[in-house]
Design a protein around this motif. Structure first.
Motif, PDB file in Angstrom:
ATOM      1  N   HIS A  29      -9.477  -1.791   9.069  1.00 27.42           N
ATOM      2  CA  HIS A  29      -8.951  -1.655   7.715  1.00 27.42           C
ATOM      3  C   HIS A  29     -10.103  -1.725   6.700  1.00 27.42           C
ATOM      4  O   HIS A  29     -10.198  -0.901   5.791  1.00 27.42           O
ATOM      5  CB  HIS A  29      -7.919  -2.768   7.452  1.00 27.42           C
ATOM      6  CG  HIS A  29      -6.981  -2.469   6.317  1.00 27.42           C
ATOM      7  ND1 HIS A  29      -6.317  -3.432   5.622  1.00 27.42           N
ATOM      8  CD2 HIS A  29      -6.606  -1.295   5.752  1.00 27.42           C
ATOM      9  CE1 HIS A  29      -5.575  -2.868   4.672  1.00 27.42           C
ATOM     10  NE2 HIS A  29      -5.725  -1.576   4.740  1.00 27.42           N
ATOM     11  N   GLU A  86     -11.291   0.698   3.607  1.00 27.34           N
ATOM     12  CA  GLU A  86     -11.111   0.150   2.256  1.00 27.34           C
ATOM     13  C   GLU A  86     -12.441   0.054   1.501  1.00 27.34           C
ATOM     14  O   GLU A  86     -12.471   0.103   0.273  1.00 27.34           O
ATOM     15  CB  GLU A  86     -10.422  -1.221   2.305  1.00 27.34           C
ATOM     16  CG  GLU A  86      -9.009  -1.197   2.905  1.00 27.34           C
ATOM     17  CD  GLU A  86      -8.029  -0.305   2.159  1.00 27.34           C
ATOM     18  OE1 GLU A  86      -8.191  -0.114   0.944  1.00 27.34           O
ATOM     19  OE2 GLU A  86      -7.111   0.230   2.801  1.00 27.34           O
ATOM     20  N   GLU A 117       0.816  -1.223   0.000  1.00 20.06           N
ATOM     21  CA  GLU A 117       0.000   0.000   0.000  1.00 20.06           C
ATOM     22  C   GLU A 117       0.848   1.271   0.000  1.00 20.06           C
ATOM     23  O   GLU A 117       0.314   2.367  -0.135  1.00 20.06           O
ATOM     24  CB  GLU A 117      -0.958   0.000   1.199  1.00 20.06           C
ATOM     25  CG  GLU A 117      -2.120  -0.972   1.035  1.00 20.06           C
ATOM     26  CD  GLU A 117      -3.200  -0.810   2.096  1.00 20.06           C
ATOM     27  OE1 GLU A 117      -2.968  -0.097   3.084  1.00 20.06           O
ATOM     28  OE2 GLU A 117      -4.271  -1.405   1.914  1.00 20.06           O
ATOM     29  N   GLU A 171      -4.470   5.860   4.377  1.00 19.22           N
ATOM     30  CA  GLU A 171      -3.395   4.890   4.109  1.00 19.22           C
ATOM     31  C   GLU A 171      -2.191   5.130   5.020  1.00 19.22           C
ATOM     32  O   GLU A 171      -1.534   4.176   5.433  1.00 19.22           O
ATOM     33  CB  GLU A 171      -2.966   4.930   2.630  1.00 19.22           C
ATOM     34  CG  GLU A 171      -4.049   4.519   1.638  1.00 19.22           C
ATOM     35  CD  GLU A 171      -4.570   3.085   1.790  1.00 19.22           C
ATOM     36  OE1 GLU A 171      -4.139   2.362   2.713  1.00 19.22           O
ATOM     37  OE2 GLU A 171      -5.437   2.692   0.998  1.00 19.22           O
ATOM     38  N   HIS A 221      -3.177   3.484   8.148  1.00 16.67           N
ATOM     39  CA  HIS A 221      -3.067   2.019   8.056  1.00 16.67           C
ATOM     40  C   HIS A 221      -1.620   1.574   8.268  1.00 16.67           C
ATOM     41  O   HIS A 221      -1.359   0.562   8.913  1.00 16.67           O
ATOM     42  CB  HIS A 221      -3.565   1.509   6.698  1.00 16.67           C
ATOM     43  CG  HIS A 221      -5.007   1.808   6.444  1.00 16.67           C
ATOM     44  ND1 HIS A 221      -5.611   1.643   5.225  1.00 16.67           N
ATOM     45  CD2 HIS A 221      -5.969   2.288   7.274  1.00 16.67           C
ATOM     46  CE1 HIS A 221      -6.878   2.001   5.310  1.00 16.67           C
ATOM     47  NE2 HIS A 221      -7.113   2.408   6.542  1.00 16.67           N
TER      48      HIS A 221
END
Ligand SMILES: [Fe+2]
Ligand SMILES: [Fe+2]
Length: 304
Positions: free
Chosen positions: A186, A190, A75, A107, A110
């Protein structure tokens, strides 16, 4: 057209409503090492005959660590990619800009969450798990491909992230609760990213010829093969870690048994569950029939 079902305003509304922080996710908890971290569909340890139950559980947890690492790894390129798309129309649609900035920020969050998980797993296992290096190099390779190829890779990843959680983790009842919560958080983000990818793909593809679209699918499949090579390296590192945490030394036959079971599981997790995802298939089908044929061919070859 799948993109017609989605809008930046809908993504933004969901993103604001379901916002979370890494601390919300962890709540000062640690992992329970008496439990599995990953569902069997992802871990692929149950059928390995040279491992006893305790060793299978350890391999599952080591795979939990590498699952986090591979996500953080693949990612990495998404952050600069999404920022580039945001900048393309910086004085235009404010809703689009707001959502894409949130997307990039998600992101980075994450990465923080996944690295925190890896630190805690290493601590709990009493060993620093080996993980493949070179994520900036991989990011450069992906960003060196056409914008459509990078977006197709992103779309594939963001759809399979959701499939892993919804179909294999959410209702499992057997997994470590913290690991399950990490995958849940997550998934929350997403779920919006995958919709935005579909819109971005449509924006970019609108200016491309059929030949350029097919070329992007070829590039995606090249990236898929490169990822397969990285996964093979990670499998060997996972087996080294398993030796270190169990005190066992595997002979060539045992190593090859573990490695072939893991290749099957890794390929499904990080490549096939994306290439075969119905929404991803529909996205590619909306772009190019010839490209979809190529994807089906690659799926056949990798499934053997
Ligand atoms: Fe992510
Ligand atoms: Fe994402």
């Amino acid at each position: 057209m799948l993109a017609n079902e989605y809008s930046y305003s809908d993504c933004l509304r969901h993103s604001i409503k379901n916002a979370w922080t890494v601390d919300d996710c962890f709540q000062d908890r640690d992992f329970d090492f008496s439990k599995m971290f990953l569902p069997e569909r992802i871990a692929g340890v149950a059928g390995i005959v040279c491992l006893n139950e305790e060793e299978k559980l350890k391999l599952n947890q080591i795979r939990g660590n590498s699952y986090c690492h591979i996500f953080a790894f693949v990612e990495e390129y998404i952050i600069p990619m999404v920022l580039d798309h945001a900048r393309r129309d910086v004085f235009g649609d404010e809703t689009r800009l707001r959502f894409l900035l949130r997307f990039a920020e998600d992101e980075t969050k994450h990465q923080d969450m996944l690295r925190r998980a890896m630190t805690q797993i290493d601590r709990g296992l009493g060993h620093t798990c080996g993980v493949i290096p070179g994520r900036e190099d991989v990011a450069r390779v992906v960003l060196g491909k056409s914008p459509l190829a990078a977006l197709l890779l992103t779309s594939m990843i963001e759809w399979f992230t959701q499939l892993h959680y919804v179909e294999h983790v959410r209702d499992s009842g057997q997994l470590d609760p913290l690991f399950q919560d990490i995958l849940r958080h997550h998934w929350i983000d997403e779920a919006q990213h995958a919709k935005a990818d579909t819109i971005l793909i449509e924006e970019v593809a609108a200016e491309l010829s059929e030949a350029e679209r097919v070329q992007a699918v070829d590039e995606l499949l090249e990236l898929g093969m490169a990822i397969d090579g990285l996964l093979a390296q990670q499998i060997e590192m996972d087996i080294d870690t398993l030796e270190a945490v169990t005190g066992r030394s595997f002979d060539d036959g045992e190593r090859s048994e573990i490695s072939s079971a893991q290749q099957h599981a890794y390929r499904w997790t990080f490549i096939l569950s994306g290439l075969e995802h119905p929404r991803f298939v529909q996205t590619v089908g909306d772009l190019t029939a010839a490209g979809l044929d190529k994807i089906e061919h690659a799926v056949g070859a990798l499934s053997q």
